[in-house]
Motif scaffolding. Structure first.
Motif, short mmCIF file in Angstrom:
data_model
loop_
_atom_site.label_atom_id
_atom_site.label_comp_id
_atom_site.label_asym_id
_atom_site.label_seq_id
_atom_site.Cartn_x
_atom_site.Cartn_y
_atom_site.Cartn_z
N TYR A 107 65.62 25.87 60.65
CA TYR A 107 66.18 24.53 60.59
C TYR A 107 67.65 24.63 60.21
CZ TYR A 107 61.33 23.14 60.61
OH TYR A 107 60.02 22.97 60.95
N ILE A 108 68.50 24.48 61.20
CA ILE A 108 69.94 24.56 60.98
C ILE A 108 70.57 23.33 61.62
CG2 ILE A 108 72.03 25.89 61.43
CD1 ILE A 108 70.23 28.37 61.56
N THR A 109 71.40 22.65 60.86
CA THR A 109 72.02 21.42 61.37
C THR A 109 73.12 21.75 62.37
OG1 THR A 109 73.68 21.36 59.62
CG2 THR A 109 71.58 20.24 59.19
N ASN A 110 73.47 20.76 63.16
CA ASN A 110 74.56 20.92 64.13
C ASN A 110 75.85 21.31 63.42
OD1 ASN A 110 72.82 20.19 66.14
ND2 ASN A 110 73.72 18.18 66.49
N GLU A 111 76.10 20.71 62.26
CA GLU A 111 77.33 20.97 61.54
C GLU A 111 77.46 22.44 61.16
OE1 GLU A 111 75.28 18.36 60.92
OE2 GLU A 111 76.60 16.80 61.71
N VAL A 112 76.34 23.05 60.78
CA VAL A 112 76.36 24.47 60.43
C VAL A 112 76.66 25.32 61.66
CG1 VAL A 112 74.97 26.40 59.57
CG2 VAL A 112 74.87 24.19 58.43
N VAL A 113 76.01 24.98 62.78
CA VAL A 113 76.25 25.71 64.03
C VAL A 113 77.72 25.55 64.43
CG1 VAL A 113 75.69 25.85 66.49
CG2 VAL A 113 73.86 25.55 64.81
N TYR A 114 78.24 24.35 64.33
CA TYR A 114 79.64 24.12 64.68
C TYR A 114 80.57 24.94 63.77
CZ TYR A 114 77.86 19.99 67.20
OH TYR A 114 77.19 19.15 68.04
N SER A 115 80.25 25.01 62.49
CA SER A 115 81.10 25.78 61.58
C SER A 115 81.04 27.26 61.92
CB SER A 115 80.72 25.54 60.12
OG SER A 115 79.45 26.09 59.83
N TRP A 116 79.88 27.77 62.33
CA TRP A 116 79.78 29.17 62.75
C TRP A 116 80.61 29.41 64.01
CZ3 TRP A 116 73.77 29.55 62.07
CH2 TRP A 116 73.46 29.72 60.72
N ALA A 117 80.58 28.44 64.93
CA ALA A 117 81.38 28.57 66.16
C ALA A 117 82.87 28.62 65.82
CB ALA A 117 81.07 27.42 67.10
N VAL A 118 83.31 27.76 64.91
CA VAL A 118 84.70 27.75 64.49
C VAL A 118 85.05 29.08 63.81
CG1 VAL A 118 86.36 26.68 62.90
CG2 VAL A 118 84.89 25.25 64.32
N MET A 119 84.15 29.57 62.96
CA MET A 119 84.37 30.87 62.30
C MET A 119 84.55 31.96 63.34
SD MET A 119 81.60 30.95 59.17
CE MET A 119 81.65 32.72 59.10
N TYR A 120 83.68 31.96 64.35
CA TYR A 120 83.73 33.00 65.38
C TYR A 120 85.10 33.05 66.05
CZ TYR A 120 83.10 35.46 69.75
OH TYR A 120 83.27 36.31 70.81
N PHE A 121 85.61 31.89 66.41
CA PHE A 121 86.89 31.87 67.12
C PHE A 121 88.08 32.04 66.18
CE2 PHE A 121 84.36 29.96 70.54
CZ PHE A 121 84.84 30.69 71.61
N SER A 122 87.94 31.68 64.90
CA SER A 122 89.07 31.70 63.98
C SER A 122 89.32 33.05 63.33
CB SER A 122 88.84 30.67 62.86
OG SER A 122 88.76 29.38 63.41
N PHE A 123 88.26 33.80 63.04
CA PHE A 123 88.42 35.04 62.29
C PHE A 123 88.32 36.26 63.20
CE2 PHE A 123 86.64 32.11 59.02
CZ PHE A 123 87.73 32.11 58.18
N PRO A 124 88.99 37.35 62.82
CA PRO A 124 88.90 38.59 63.61
C PRO A 124 87.47 39.15 63.59
CG PRO A 124 90.66 38.72 61.96
CD PRO A 124 89.90 37.47 61.69
N ASP A 125 87.10 39.83 64.65
CA ASP A 125 85.75 40.39 64.76
C ASP A 125 85.44 41.33 63.60
OD1 ASP A 125 85.43 38.95 67.05
OD2 ASP A 125 85.54 40.66 68.41
N LEU A 126 86.41 42.12 63.19
CA LEU A 126 86.20 43.07 62.10
C LEU A 126 85.81 42.33 60.82
CD1 LEU A 126 86.31 46.03 61.22
CD2 LEU A 126 88.72 45.69 60.68
N PHE A 127 86.47 41.23 60.53
CA PHE A 127 86.17 40.42 59.35
C PHE A 127 84.76 39.84 59.43
CE2 PHE A 127 86.09 36.32 57.13
CZ PHE A 127 86.49 36.70 55.86
N LEU A 128 84.34 39.45 60.63
CA LEU A 128 83.02 38.85 60.82
C LEU A 128 81.90 39.89 60.90
CD1 LEU A 128 83.98 36.17 63.50
CD2 LEU A 128 83.54 35.77 61.07
#
Length: 139
Positions: free
Chosen positions: A64-85
């Motif tokens: 059970y994951i809300t849309n807001e959490v999924v959206y924040s993960w998507a933003v994290m993916y595009f915002s942070f370098p792969d190494l950091f993630l």
């Protein structure tokens, strides 16, 4: 090409409603539009990142994951370098597998791919790969 155009191109013909909704949200985020242009960042990579994050919250086969959490993960993916993630690129594995395939010599001779095999690969690349955020059937 703008970041928004790149995202729209990548989501074109996708049938997974959760993925389309996530991209629609990302298209509202003008503050990270330039991040969508990063060559190493793709929707396929974003889906893998979100699926991996979601697996950590799975209990008894349910998630059970809300849309807001999924959206924040998507933003994290595009915002942070792969190494950091913690995203690893396995190019060395790809290189090894390509070497093994070419050393077998199937459909190749002197590093030349047969015309039939080349046509099949081109047709395969033309097909839209259906991505899914949470697995199962897109739609």
């Amino acid at each position: 090409m703008t970041g928004f155009e790149r995202l729209k191109e990548q989501v074109k013909d996708q049938e997974d409603k959760a993925l389309v909704q996530t991209v629609e949200y990302l298209l509202t985020r003008e503050d990270i539009e330039e991040d969508y242009l990063k060559e190493e960042k793709t929707l396929e990579g974003m889906c893998k990142f979100i699926k991996n994050k979601a697996r950590k919250y799975m209990k008894n086969g349910w998630n059970y994951i809300t849309n807001e959490v999924v959206y924040s993960w998507a933003v994290m993916y595009f915002s942070f370098p792969d190494l950091f993630l913690g995203i690893e690129h396995k190019e060395t594995t790809k290189t090894k597998s390509n070497t093994k395939k070419s050393s077998k010599g199937s459909n190749t001779k002197n590093n030349v791919v047969s015309l039939e095999k080349a046509k099949k690969e081109i047709e395969k690349k033309k097909e839209t790969t259906q991505l899914s955020l949470f697995g199962g059937v897109a739609g």
